[in-house]
Design an enzyme around this catalytic site. Structure first.
Site, PDB file in Angstrom:
ATOM      1  N   HIS A 172      62.501-121.043  89.248  1.00 29.11           N
ATOM      2  CA  HIS A 172      63.887-121.549  89.365  1.00 29.11           C
ATOM      3  C   HIS A 172      64.716-121.331  88.109  1.00 29.11           C
ATOM      4  CE1 HIS A 172      62.179-124.774  87.034  1.00 29.11           C
ATOM      5  NE2 HIS A 172      63.388-125.272  86.851  1.00 29.11           N
TER       6      HIS A 172
ATOM      7  N   MET B  34      67.093-115.564  87.098  1.00 27.25           N
ATOM      8  CA  MET B  34      68.418-115.309  87.675  1.00 27.25           C
ATOM      9  C   MET B  34      68.415-115.551  89.194  1.00 27.25           C
ATOM     10  SD  MET B  34      70.810-111.924  87.507  1.00 27.25           S
ATOM     11  CE  MET B  34      69.586-110.839  88.187  1.00 27.25           C
TER      12      MET B  34
ATOM     13  N   LEU C 174      59.872-112.657  97.412  1.00 19.85           N
ATOM     14  CA  LEU C 174      60.879-111.705  96.929  1.00 19.85           C
ATOM     15  C   LEU C 174      60.205-110.454  96.381  1.00 19.85           C
ATOM     16  CD1 LEU C 174      62.647-114.169  97.316  1.00 19.85           C
ATOM     17  CD2 LEU C 174      63.615-113.802  95.048  1.00 19.85           C
TER      18      LEU C 174
ATOM     19  N   TYR D 269      54.896-102.505  88.507  1.00 20.45           N
ATOM     20  CA  TYR D 269      55.619-103.599  89.167  1.00 20.45           C
ATOM     21  C   TYR D 269      55.632-103.374  90.682  1.00 20.45           C
ATOM     22  CZ  TYR D 269      59.683-106.660  90.075  1.00 20.45           C
ATOM     23  OH  TYR D 269      60.535-107.628  90.535  1.00 20.45           O
TER      24      TYR D 269
ATOM     25  N   LYS E 209      54.216-105.747  93.700  1.00 22.33           N
ATOM     26  CA  LYS E 209      55.089-106.261  94.762  1.00 22.33           C
ATOM     27  C   LYS E 209      54.570-105.838  96.142  1.00 22.33           C
ATOM     28  CE  LYS E 209      58.135-108.724  92.640  1.00 22.33           C
ATOM     29  NZ  LYS E 209      58.241-110.164  92.914  1.00 22.33           N
TER      30      LYS E 209
ATOM     31  N   ARG F 279      72.739 -96.296  91.747  1.00 26.52           N
ATOM     32  CA  ARG F 279      72.163 -97.613  92.005  1.00 26.52           C
ATOM     33  C   ARG F 279      73.122 -98.419  92.865  1.00 26.52           C
ATOM     34  NH1 ARG F 279      68.530 -95.303  90.245  1.00 26.52           N
ATOM     35  NH2 ARG F 279      67.042 -95.854  88.611  1.00 26.52           N
TER      36      ARG F 279
HETATM   37  O1  GFB Z   1      68.511-101.426  85.650  1.00 27.42           O
HETATM   38  P1  GFB Z   1      67.489-100.470  85.213  1.00 27.42           P
HETATM   39  O2  GFB Z   1      66.786-100.768  83.934  1.00 27.42           O
HETATM   40  O3  GFB Z   1      66.395-100.345  86.317  1.00 27.42           O
HETATM   41  O4  GFB Z   1      68.167 -99.025  85.028  1.00 27.42           O
HETATM   42  P2  GFB Z   1      65.979 -99.357  87.520  1.00 27.42           P
HETATM   43  C1  GFB Z   1      69.002 -98.462  85.999  1.00 27.42           C
HETATM   44  C2  GFB Z   1      69.572 -97.143  85.505  1.00 27.42           C
HETATM   45  O5  GFB Z   1      70.504 -97.418  84.458  1.00 27.42           O
HETATM   46  C3  GFB Z   1      68.564 -96.155  84.932  1.00 27.42           C
HETATM   47  C4  GFB Z   1      70.269 -96.555  83.373  1.00 27.42           C
HETATM   48  O6  GFB Z   1      68.907 -94.849  85.321  1.00 27.42           O
HETATM   49  C5  GFB Z   1      68.758 -96.317  83.429  1.00 27.42           C
HETATM   50  O7  GFB Z   1      68.410 -95.157  82.689  1.00 27.42           O
HETATM   51  N1  GFB Z   1      70.741 -97.181  82.135  1.00 27.42           N
HETATM   52  C6  GFB Z   1      71.790 -96.742  81.382  1.00 27.42           C
HETATM   53  C7  GFB Z   1      70.250 -98.270  81.520  1.00 27.42           C
HETATM   54  N2  GFB Z   1      71.926 -97.486  80.292  1.00 27.42           N
HETATM   55  C8  GFB Z   1      70.997 -98.453  80.355  1.00 27.42           C
HETATM   56  C9  GFB Z   1      70.656 -99.542  79.486  1.00 27.42           C
HETATM   57  O8  GFB Z   1      71.242 -99.760  78.444  1.00 27.42           O
HETATM   58  N3  GFB Z   1      69.638-100.356  79.903  1.00 27.42           N
HETATM   59  C10 GFB Z   1      68.961-100.149  81.060  1.00 27.42           C
HETATM   60  N4  GFB Z   1      67.987-100.992  81.406  1.00 27.42           N
HETATM   61  N5  GFB Z   1      69.246 -99.102  81.874  1.00 27.42           N
HETATM   62  C11 GFB Z   1      64.281-101.264  87.790  1.00 27.42           C
HETATM   63  C12 GFB Z   1      62.792-101.351  87.777  1.00 27.42           C
HETATM   64  O9  GFB Z   1      64.564 -99.920  87.866  1.00 27.42           O
HETATM   65  O10 GFB Z   1      64.882-101.861  88.902  1.00 27.42           O
HETATM   66  C13 GFB Z   1      62.309-102.686  88.133  1.00 27.42           C
HETATM   67  O11 GFB Z   1      62.330-100.917  86.521  1.00 27.42           O
HETATM   68  C14 GFB Z   1      63.086-103.343  89.260  1.00 27.42           C
HETATM   69  O12 GFB Z   1      60.984-102.547  88.483  1.00 27.42           O
HETATM   70  C15 GFB Z   1      64.574-103.169  89.123  1.00 27.42           C
HETATM   71  O13 GFB Z   1      62.682-102.841  90.491  1.00 27.42           O
HETATM   72  C16 GFB Z   1      65.366-103.696  90.292  1.00 27.42           C
HETATM   73  O14 GFB Z   1      66.918 -99.533  88.661  1.00 27.42           O
HETATM   74  O15 GFB Z   1      65.775 -97.963  87.080  1.00 27.42           O
END
Ligand code: GFB
Length: 318
Positions: A18, A21, A111, A142, A146, A215
């Site tokens: 809880h 996020m 989830l 991960y 899941k 995304r």
């Molecule tokens: O949100 P994110 O880390 O997760 O990254 P995923 C999404 C996209 O944003 C990737 C780009 O293509 C990253 O390279 N990106 C650009 C960035 N700048 C940044 C930054 O500063 N930080 C981050 N974090 N990303 C996750 C999974 O995948 O999605 C988990 O690793 C989970 O397991 C989650 O399922 C929902 O969408 O790539």
């Protein structure tokens, strides 16, 4: 609409996780349902510990359980900490799901995540694409955990006839996100980076990867609303996607964040950082047929998330 098949009113609902996020959004949303919400702080209950978890469930005897507890993080955290993401999540899922059943819980919502689908899944990704191809390497640890959780719910349904259901949220964002500079997801990371660039007067902000991955982003309070809808109306072994059905490139998304935050400089792309899955747009046909759709537009949601980030900064500074 008539009375939903599974009312929540008067039931004891345990929200595992809880403080996260998703979990905190679920608690906010459930307060409107007339149910009794049970929570447990991480200090008093570590769901990775089997005996403690069993003891908690036997004492509390919830009617309904929502498994929102998980070790989560963005692309870098997933890639750097494979043991944590696999082992912690397997332990949390096995302990909560098995202890729920042993304590007499007949209804449970697990989830998952859309990273359970193959890296190159057909777009949009329907629920039937689970286990049809290789996973994305940056988050396979991960994803495997899941998938195990999904299968455990399906196994309990088959063997014991309980209402254990799994939902697959697309990338979530909103109040209560983790703003860690390296380990967060992209929404929180960019909100923080653009804000800091604006405050320091920097000319440019770095975005990881090529900016071409796409995304889909769902505001976490919409997600919580969808979960309540699913709890009341859905009972099937088939997993259920929860998303908006629309995606955006990371470059385009970064520009949206820049606009919301008020940063007027340029973007630079750091090609040494991974892109991850090229695209993960979910097929929300089954969810729409159940009568639910998202209501928060992306720009509006990012503005709400930014306001939450600023509130957090003000609290820390006070
Ligand atoms: O949100 P994110 O880390 O997760 O990254 P995923 C999404 C996209 O944003 C990737 C780009 O293509 C990253 O390279 N990106 C650009 C960035 N700048 C940044 C930054 O500063 N930080 C981050 N974090 N990303 C996750 C999974 O995948 O999605 C988990 O690793 C989970 O397991 C989650 O399922 C929902 O969408 O790539």
């Amino acid at each position: 609409m008539g009375t939903p098949p599974f009312a929540l009113s008067g039931r004891r609902v345990f929200v595992a996780g809880h403080r996260g996020m998703a979990g905190s959004a679920l608690v906010r949303r459930l307060t409107r349902e007339g149910c009794e919400i049970i929570t447990a702080d991480r200090k008093t209950l570590d769901l990775r510990r089997q005996a403690d978890t069993e003891h908690f469930f036997n004492r509390e005897k919830p009617d309904i359980v929502i498994v929102a507890a998980a070790r989560v993080g963005g692309i870098k955290a997933n890639n750097d900490l494979p043991v944590d993401f696999l082992a912690d999540n397997l332990a949390i899922e096995l302990n909560t799901i098995r202890s729920s059943f042993d304590a007499g819980v007949r209804q449970l919502l697990f989830l998952g995540s859309t990273c359970i689908y193959p890296r190159l899944a057909q777009q949009p990704m329907g629920e039937d694409q689970l286990l049809t191809g290789p996973l994305e390497p940056t988050n396979e640890w991960y994803a495997v955990a899941k998938i195990a959780g999904i299968k455990l719910c399906q196994a309990y349904r088959r063997q014991y006839g309980v209402r254990y259901v799994s939902v697959m949220p697309t990338n979530l964002y909103g109040p209560g996100d983790n703003y860690h500079p390296e380990h967060s997801h992209v929404v929180a990371a960019l909100i923080r980076r653009f804000h800091e660039a604006k405050v320091s007067g920097a000319d440019s902000v770095t975005v990881w990867g090529t900016g071409t991955p796409r995304r889909e982003f769902l505001y976490v309070d919409d997600f919580a609303d969808a979960c309540v809808h699913v709890l009341k109306n859905y009972d099937d072994e088939q997993i259920l996607n929860i998303g908006v059905g629309k995606d955006i490139s990371i470059a385009e998304f970064a520009r949206t964040v820049a606009t919301v935050v008020g940063f007027g400089g340029t973007l630079a792309f750091d090609l040494s950082k991974p892109d991850g899955t090229p695209r993960k747009l979910v097929d929300v046909t089954r969810l729409s047929e159940l009568g639910w759709r998202a209501s928060t537009r992306l720009k509006e949601g990012v503005a709400l998330a930014y306001a939450d980030f600023l509130r957090g900064r003000a609290t820390t500074a006070a």
